[in-house]
Design a protein around this motif. Structure first.
Motif, PDB file in Angstrom:
ATOM      1  N   ALA A   1       0.831  -1.210   0.000  1.00  9.68           N
ATOM      2  CA  ALA A   1       0.000   0.000   0.000  1.00  9.68           C
ATOM      3  C   ALA A   1       0.860   1.251   0.000  1.00  9.68           C
ATOM      4  CB  ALA A   1      -0.939  -0.001   1.198  1.00  9.68           C
ATOM      5  N   GLU A   2       1.918   1.266   0.818  1.00  8.16           N
ATOM      6  CA  GLU A   2       2.801   2.434   0.881  1.00  8.16           C
ATOM      7  C   GLU A   2       3.504   2.667  -0.444  1.00  8.16           C
ATOM      8  OE1 GLU A   2       5.380   1.638   4.171  1.00  8.16           O
ATOM      9  OE2 GLU A   2       3.831   2.059   5.661  1.00  8.16           O
ATOM     10  N   GLN A   3       3.917   1.602  -1.100  1.00 10.41           N
ATOM     11  CA  GLN A   3       4.628   1.743  -2.368  1.00 10.41           C
ATOM     12  C   GLN A   3       3.694   2.115  -3.516  1.00 10.41           C
ATOM     13  OE1 GLN A   3       8.005   1.745  -2.762  1.00 10.41           O
ATOM     14  NE2 GLN A   3       7.917   1.706  -0.535  1.00 10.41           N
ATOM     15  N   SER A   4       2.396   1.918  -3.311  1.00 12.30           N
ATOM     16  CA  SER A   4       1.422   2.250  -4.346  1.00 12.30           C
ATOM     17  C   SER A   4       1.006   3.716  -4.305  1.00 12.30           C
ATOM     18  CB  SER A   4       0.177   1.374  -4.195  1.00 12.30           C
ATOM     19  OG  SER A   4       0.523   0.022  -4.355  1.00 12.30           O
ATOM     20  N   LEU A   5       1.362   4.403  -3.221  1.00 24.56           N
ATOM     21  CA  LEU A   5       1.001   5.813  -3.088  1.00 24.56           C
ATOM     22  C   LEU A   5       1.869   6.683  -3.984  1.00 24.56           C
ATOM     23  CD1 LEU A   5       0.631   6.202   0.777  1.00 24.56           C
ATOM     24  CD2 LEU A   5      -1.190   6.057  -0.907  1.00 24.56           C
ATOM     25  N   ILE A   6       1.282   7.749  -4.455  1.00 27.36           N
ATOM     26  CA  ILE A   6       2.028   8.737  -5.223  1.00 27.36           C
ATOM     27  C   ILE A   6       2.241   9.920  -4.297  1.00 27.36           C
ATOM     28  CG2 ILE A   6       2.000  10.289  -7.202  1.00 27.36           C
ATOM     29  CD1 ILE A   6       0.182   8.244  -8.603  1.00 27.36           C
TER      30      ILE A   6
ATOM     31  N   CYS B   1      -3.491   2.994 -14.202  1.00 25.07           N
ATOM     32  CA  CYS B   1      -4.632   2.088 -14.133  1.00 25.07           C
ATOM     33  C   CYS B   1      -4.191   0.651 -13.903  1.00 25.07           C
ATOM     34  CB  CYS B   1      -5.485   2.194 -15.392  1.00 25.07           C
ATOM     35  SG  CYS B   1      -6.404   3.751 -15.505  1.00 25.07           S
ATOM     36  N   GLU B   2      -3.115   0.241 -14.568  1.00 28.58           N
ATOM     37  CA  GLU B   2      -2.604  -1.108 -14.392  1.00 28.58           C
ATOM     38  C   GLU B   2      -2.132  -1.330 -12.960  1.00 28.58           C
ATOM     39  OE1 GLU B   2       0.418  -2.114 -17.232  1.00 28.58           O
ATOM     40  OE2 GLU B   2      -0.801  -1.433 -18.912  1.00 28.58           O
ATOM     41  N   ARG B   3      -1.414  -0.358 -12.399  1.00 29.11           N
ATOM     42  CA  ARG B   3      -0.905  -0.492 -11.033  1.00 29.11           C
ATOM     43  C   ARG B   3      -2.040  -0.526 -10.026  1.00 29.11           C
ATOM     44  NH1 ARG B   3       4.662   2.746 -10.051  1.00 29.11           N
ATOM     45  NH2 ARG B   3       5.765   1.959 -11.879  1.00 29.11           N
ATOM     46  N   VAL B   4      -3.035   0.305 -10.199  1.00 27.47           N
ATOM     47  CA  VAL B   4      -4.154   0.353  -9.265  1.00 27.47           C
ATOM     48  C   VAL B   4      -4.952  -0.933  -9.337  1.00 27.47           C
ATOM     49  CG1 VAL B   4      -6.346   1.513  -8.760  1.00 27.47           C
ATOM     50  CG2 VAL B   4      -4.293   2.859  -9.179  1.00 27.47           C
ATOM     51  N   THR B   5      -5.126  -1.462 -10.529  1.00 28.35           N
ATOM     52  CA  THR B   5      -5.881  -2.698 -10.709  1.00 28.35           C
ATOM     53  C   THR B   5      -5.178  -3.868 -10.028  1.00 28.35           C
ATOM     54  OG1 THR B   5      -6.721  -1.881 -12.815  1.00 28.35           O
ATOM     55  CG2 THR B   5      -6.909  -4.239 -12.418  1.00 28.35           C
ATOM     56  N   ARG B   6      -3.824  -3.889 -10.090  1.00 29.18           N
ATOM     57  CA  ARG B   6      -3.058  -4.978  -9.471  1.00 29.18           C
ATOM     58  C   ARG B   6      -3.046  -4.874  -7.959  1.00 29.18           C
ATOM     59  NH1 ARG B   6       2.604  -4.709 -11.912  1.00 29.18           N
ATOM     60  NH2 ARG B   6       1.892  -2.799 -12.817  1.00 29.18           N
TER      61      ARG B   6
END
Length: 89
Positions: A44-49, A83-88
């Protein structure tokens, strides 16, 4: 199912066993839940911008401007990647 083996100091194992016992759980159950929680938090932390304050202001300004034009190919590729990153996740 899969197996993970780890060599840990005896004091660490004893601490884990004590914590698991306090919750009425096995060492395995305790370790699986703790590892899963940590893994999900890291993902989750690595997915944040993260944006600087200046970048946040620029983004907000760009989003509130009235004149909207066709997105550039670069912006389209960024949108697709996002979109790809959020979907994964």
């Amino acid at each position: 199912m899969s197996r993970i083996d780890a060599r840990i100091p005896l004091a660490v194992r004893d601490t884990i066993d004590r914590a698991a016992a306090l919750q009425g759980r096995t060492r395995t159950d305790f370790l699986i839940e703790a590892a899963l929680e940590k893994a999900e938090r890291v993902i989750a932390e690595q997915s944040l911008i993260r944006l600087t304050l200046r970048d946040q202001e620029l983004l907000a300004k760009a989003l509130t401007e009235e004149n909207v034009s066709e997105p550039s190919p670069f912006l389209k590729s960024l949108t697709s990647e996002y979109c790809e990153r959020v979907t994964r996740a």
